[in-house]
Design an enzyme around this catalytic site. Structure first.
Site, mmCIF file in Angstrom:
data_model
loop_
_atom_site.group_PDB
_atom_site.id
_atom_site.type_symbol
_atom_site.label_atom_id
_atom_site.label_comp_id
_atom_site.label_asym_id
_atom_site.label_seq_id
_atom_site.Cartn_x
_atom_site.Cartn_y
_atom_site.Cartn_z
ATOM 1 C CG ASP A 289 -2.002 1.098 0.981
ATOM 2 O OD1 ASP A 289 -2.254 1.788 -0.003
ATOM 3 O OD2 ASP A 289 -3.173 0.867 1.766
HETATM 4 C C1 BGC Z 1 -5.045 3.155 0.197
HETATM 5 C C2 BGC Z 1 -5.118 2.365 -0.946
HETATM 6 C C3 BGC Z 1 -4.860 2.974 -2.389
HETATM 7 C C4 BGC Z 1 -3.580 3.758 -2.414
HETATM 8 C C5 BGC Z 1 -3.439 4.675 -3.630
HETATM 9 C C6 BGC Z 1 -3.758 4.078 -0.082
HETATM 10 O O1 BGC Z 1 -3.921 5.303 0.916
HETATM 11 O O2 BGC Z 1 -4.857 2.483 1.120
HETATM 12 O O3 BGC Z 1 -6.004 1.459 -1.106
HETATM 13 O O4 BGC Z 1 -4.825 2.181 -3.421
HETATM 14 O O5 BGC Z 1 -3.736 4.709 -1.284
HETATM 15 O O6 BGC Z 1 -4.249 5.737 -3.706
#
Ligand code: BGC
Length: 725
Positions: A289
């Protein structure tokens, strides 16, 4: 699951029509057949030479073989390029980007968010209802089409890695990302995950199962350590990911921010190696993530393949770690192979990506689909004396959530998107009512004005909402602000009050006895007003069911102790164990406000003639093979056409120490008034197995089981004891 003569509802016909006419686009595999192996602008001789020089472009070889051949050609720097994102992103739009390696014909990876629509500020996209609304239809065909629409729009936008779906089992109703997920049952989430992933990947992009694992809070998500026993991890939280990998063939898994049993998800050897690779044979890649990577050697050696969104740990530091031997060459090769295999499998090397971020992904068919999903996901929770559907001649007061000028149609955070338009409830209801003089409006911030609007109408419709978003959890389960007071004021003044909830998860309803009706419309997407009007006036007969329990009070929920959630000193104890969601209410014999699986219709149904018998031998072996077949009749006993969701729960022998009963099959059956259909469903071997932590494996358990059939986790009128050998 198989339905006999029961899958011919209007919904499915609509889907079939959509799939064939509009969404039945060539699969990547089909594309791969037609795409040239090298640029078509070159002469035939060049194509042959290129193909010979790039043996990994031979499509008759397996993805794994192609990846291995290509790996041998890659320099250290090229390998490092594949295992992290770059910042700033050189192409407008995407939230993650891995540059192409033109020398070897490796395409760039373009990553975009999207749980209910292409996110990251993309324009000209379709805002579908939140996933929790889509899953409330309890219809895997709809969820498959949901994935196809999302995948198609991502592909048109030039995305080849679609960040979603979110498949975590919801443990904590206050979790800020509840709306992104499907619900609180592992098996239910598994079915939805497989359908959506297959849908997304059928349109071109690689899907991404997230967030792995024990992601149950936003408040302290960068630090929180989920302390959970192995059996609970395996029986409750893992199944959707196992299904996503084994049945959905998902290309990527996103490791989460949190820790599980002391180790960050993105460097957790048990989760990333023992479970994903050894147990589930995952051959795609694990991406972190955004900012969830915490180390170089530990992360690489423990199973993280790709750092997102940049290269703090997997750029020069990883290169140095390989040079010093802290990370072996074979570990790096493994990381790169894990990225390449799904790229080959998905056809990313073989088909030209022609989409672009500025292209429009919209279509009238997608708009119609957004409306259909909203309608089929709207749950009717209460309908006293058949007040709904509304009579065409009824005068209606529409009362909006206090202080809010816009309806709440989506959740926030990385899944937020730019709706191309939003049909508000007021617009939708005015349009449907025909005569505008029958519909009045009060915005809800002035309780007296709202009460007087209610007094002057036959029916008052109060729209209330929660604002749920990634990055924060709800402080409690109450409707925020003075919305409870608004409902009370309207209910007291008006003759009959219907409450419409636009929430991403459960809320408490202290006013429930004072209102005539309650509808959970979730975050319904761009077609909000049209969908709710269709339900209110009975153009669509509601058939959705709650995929989450709605508690009576905050004290009732399975995670009501601080040590459980949000945790103390950064640790949350999963002390409720297997008793997540309805399992908790059942095992502690507590009556929730609205149980898991519950939802009303404008017609009525009767279930009868339950038969359970061993599946005939000769079916394929393995965990998915049917062990028992369940058959029962469903009759529409009312006066309208409607659909019922038949739910089969399995109760284990007491010695297994499982929750009282667990969902193991469901089917949606569409019926004309008076019609009866026979539904048959299969129970697989897992329905009769428990995870044995001593053996670190699932164990099939012979014994006497209860098979229960009904229309919610608390309404199970039919049951049979069976002996499973
Ligand atoms: C989220 C993800 C997301 C990523 C990119 C993160 O804060 O947890 O689900 O894909 O950001 O935006």
């Amino acid at each position: 699951m198989k339905i006999q003569s029961a899958d011919r509802g209007p919904c499915n016909l609509f889907l079939l029509f959509l799939s064939v006419v509009f969404l039945g686009l060539a699969t990547p595999a089909a594309n791969a057949q037609t795409a040239p192996a090298a640029s078509a602008t070159h002469g035939a001789g060049t194509v042959v030479k290129r193909a010979a020089a790039r043996p990994w472009m031979n499509r008759t070889l397996s993805p794994r073989r192609r990846a291995d051949i290509l790996l041998k050609q890659m320099t250290l720097d090229e390998k490092i390029t594949m295992v992290h994102g770059v910042k700033p992103i050189p192409v407008k739009g995407y939230v993650g980007y891995v540059p192409a390696i033109p020398r070897l014909g490796i395409p760039a990876l373009t990553l975009a968010d999207g749980r209910a629509a292409v996110g990251n500020g993309a324009k000209d996209i379709t805002l579908l209802p939140a996933p929790i609304a889509a899953s409330s239809g309890w219809d895997v065909a709809v969820m498959g089409a949901f994935g196809r629409v999302l995948g198609r729009e991502q592909w048109l936008k030039g995305t080849n890695v679609a960040l979603g779906p979110t498949i975590d089992v919801v443990r904590v109703p206050e979790w800020g990302r509840t709306f992104e997920s499907y619900g609180e049952d592992p098996w239910f989430n598994s079915r939805m995950a497989v359908a959506e992933i297959q849908g997304i990947q059928s349109q071109g992009p690689i899907a991404d199962a997230n967030m792995y694992l024990t992601m149950q809070q936003e408040s302290n998500r960068q630090m929180e350590d989920s302390r959970v026993d192995e059996r609970t991890l395996q029986e409750i939280y893992l199944p959707p990911f196992a299904a996503a990998i084994q049945e959905g063939h998902v290309g990527t898994v996103m490791c989460a921010y949190v820790k599980t049993n002391g180790a960050y998800s993105c460097e957790n050897q048990y989760l990333l190696k023992d479970v994903l690779r050894t147990q589930l044979h995952f051959d795609g890649w694990v991406m972190s993530d955004w900012g969830a990577t915490h180390s170089t050697a530990d992360a690489a050696n423990h199973g993280l393949d790709q750092e997102m969104p940049d290269n703090k740990f997997f750029g020069d530091k990883l290169k140095a770690a390989v040079a010093s031997g802290q990370v072996s060459q074979s570990v790096l090769d493994g990381q790169v192979r894990n990225v390449l295999v799904p790229m080959f499998r998905q056809g990313l090397f073989d088909k030209p990506q022609t989409g672009s971020w500025s292209a429009s992904a919209r279509s009238p068919e997608h708009d119609a689909f957004a409306r259909m999903v909203a309608e089929q996901g709207t749950v009717l929770l209460k309908n006293d004396a058949g007040l709904l559907p509304l009579a065409a001649a009824a005068s209606v007061a529409v009362i909006g959530a206090p202080g809010s000028t816009a309806p709440r149609v989506e959740g926030g955070g990385s899944s937020g998107a730019n709706a191309p338009y939003v049909v508000s409830p007021l617009e939708g209801i005015r349009k449907r009512a025909g005569d505008a003089s029958r519909v009045s409006y009060a915005d809800g911030s002035d309780l007296d004005a709202a009460a007087s609007a209610a007094r002057n109408a036959d029916v008052a419709l109060v729209f209330v909402q929660t604002k749920e978003t990634e990055g924060s959890d709800r402080p409690d389960l109450e409707l925020p602000g003075n919305q409870d007071a608004l409902i009370e004021a309207v209910a007291q003044a008006g003759k009959r009050t219907i409450v419409v909830l636009n929430t991403g998860g459960p809320v408490l309803m202290p006013w429930l006895d004072k209102v005539a009706g309650v509808i959970e419309a979730w975050y319904p997407g761009q077609e909000d007003g049209n969908a709710i009007a269709a339900i209110l006036y009975g153009d669509v007969n509601p058939a959705a069911k709650l995929p989450l329990t709605f508690p009576r009070s905050a004290r009732q929920i399975p995670t009501s102790q601080r040590e459980q959630w949000p945790g103390v000193d950064g640790r949350s104890l999963y002390s409720e164990g297997l008793n997540v969601g309805y399992r908790w209410y059942d095992s502690s014999d507590v009556q929730p406000l609205f149980p898991f699986g519950f939802g009303l219709s404008y017609t009525t149904f009767r279930l009868s003639r339950l038969v359970v018998e061993p599946a005939k031998p000769g079916l394929p072996s393995g965990a998915a093979a049917a062990t028992e077949l369940v058959r029962l009749d469903v009759t529409n006993t009312g006066k309208r056409r409607g659909a019922e969701v038949v739910q089969i729960y399995v109760g284990h022998p007491a010695a297994d120490q499982e929750p009282p009963h667990q969902l193991r099959a469901f089917a949606k059956v569409d019926l004309r008034p008076g019609e009866t259909k026979t539904v048959s469903l299969a129970l697989d071997k897992r329905s009769f197995s428990v995870y044995d932590p001593a053996a670190h494996d699932w164990a099939f358990r012979a014994g006497t089981y209860e098979i229960l059939a009904g229309t919610s986790s608390r309404d199970l009128p039919l049951h049979k004891s069976i002996v499973v050998r």
